[in-house]
Design an enzyme around this catalytic site. Structure first.
Site, PDB file in Angstrom:
ATOM      1  CB  CYS A   1      -0.111   1.519  -4.391  1.00 38.48           C
ATOM      2  SG  CYS A   1      -0.912   3.031  -3.376  1.00 38.48           S
TER       3      CYS A   1
ATOM      4  N   PRO B   1       0.934  -1.231   0.142  1.00 38.31           N
ATOM      5  CG  PRO B   1       0.304  -0.850   2.106  1.00 38.31           C
ATOM      6  CD  PRO B   1       0.771  -1.941   1.320  1.00 38.31           C
ATOM      7  CB  CYS B   2       0.132   4.733  -1.513  1.00 40.14           C
ATOM      8  SG  CYS B   2       0.485   4.333  -3.267  1.00 40.14           S
ATOM      9  N   PRO B   3       2.085   4.831   1.288  1.00 43.25           N
ATOM     10  CG  PRO B   3       3.257   5.974   2.826  1.00 43.25           C
ATOM     11  CD  PRO B   3       2.033   5.041   2.795  1.00 43.25           C
ATOM     12  CE1 TYR B   4       8.378  -1.034   2.121  1.00 44.62           C
ATOM     13  CE2 TYR B   4       7.548  -1.650  -0.008  1.00 44.62           C
ATOM     14  CZ  TYR B   4       8.636  -1.595   1.009  1.00 44.62           C
ATOM     15  OH  TYR B   4       9.735  -2.369   0.784  1.00 44.62           O
TER      16      TYR B   4
END
Length: 79
Positions: A45, A18-21
């Site tokens: 994402c 998932p963002c922001p990863y």
């Protein structure tokens, strides 16, 4: 050989994250590259279409390519 046909030096597969990863991982990985090297980032994402190119540019990196293939977005970023 043009920049568009060059093979990336490294690949970071952030698919399923998932963002922001994906953007955070890209910035961390870019610190390990030498000047001129290219990192290919794969992410699915939807928000990464804004965050990865924007964060890369703010950090002083060059976005060479953004290409979507189905749900996966491929980014080529040069240090």
């Amino acid at each position: 050989m043009t920049e568009q046909t060059k093979t990336p030096d490294y690949q970071l597969d952030a698919s399923g994250e998932p963002c922001p990863y994906p953007a955070v991982a890209m910035l961390e990985a870019m610190q390990e590259l030498r000047s001129g090297e290219v990192l290919e980032v794969l992410a699915d994402c939807p928000q990464s279409i804004n965050s990865i190119p924007g964060d890369a540019a703010l950090a002083g990196y060059r976005v060479l390519k953004v290409e979507q293939q189905g749900p996966t977005i491929k980014y080529w970023i040069q240090r």
